[in-house]
Design a protein around this motif. Sequence first.
Motif: not given
Lengths: 107, 110
Positions: A35, A88, A95-99, B35, B42-43
């Motif tokens: 994304y 990302f 739907m877990r995102f990193g930094a 989110y 990040g989200p």
Amino acid sequence: SQQGEEDPQALSIQEGENATMNCSYKTSINNLQWYRQNSGRGLVHLILIRSNEREKHSGRLRVTLDTSKKSSSLLITASRAADTASYFCALNNDMRFGAGTRLTVKP
Amino acid sequence: DAGVTQSPTHLIKTRGQQVTLRCSPKSGHDTVSWYQQALGQGPQFIFQYYEEEERQRGNFPDRFSGHQFPNYSSELNVNALLLGDSALYLCASSVVETQYFGPGTRLLVL
């Protein structure tokens, strides 16, 4: 559930150069998605790659997946100033995102 | 076809107050996720709604609650606001795999 870890944290390149960013994860996955987020906006889906695929293309984007190394890379070719954004990865529709990786493309 | 919409776009509240954020999913999408994104991060996944039920929840306290209506639109409620709740709140809708995000609501808690 798990989240991917993007690296590098930040990347600065000149317009016209290629940009490569990576996503690593720890356990097996069914798919991986990339994304983009322009500053302060919502995320935009770029590409989905499944575990049985090794490479996918979409315009100037190329995504590879190496399940043996548990990593994926996103390559943006011939970058433009408009590619400046955070990128990302997300795993398994979870739907877990990193930094993220913050890409800056200088004109 | 309208994409995911969120309201309001910006909001300022004071500590201890309550806030409700709204999300209308993309046409045909029955799943809505929320989110929280702090500046430079990040989200972070709050929760997901499907068929008017909370299907998954992230690591957020009970002060964060939600609702999904029969038309699939959704609300996020946050009670007893803290300064640390200041963030961009994103809503995303989906059918199968890909999530479509709204532009977000920027909440500032003073």
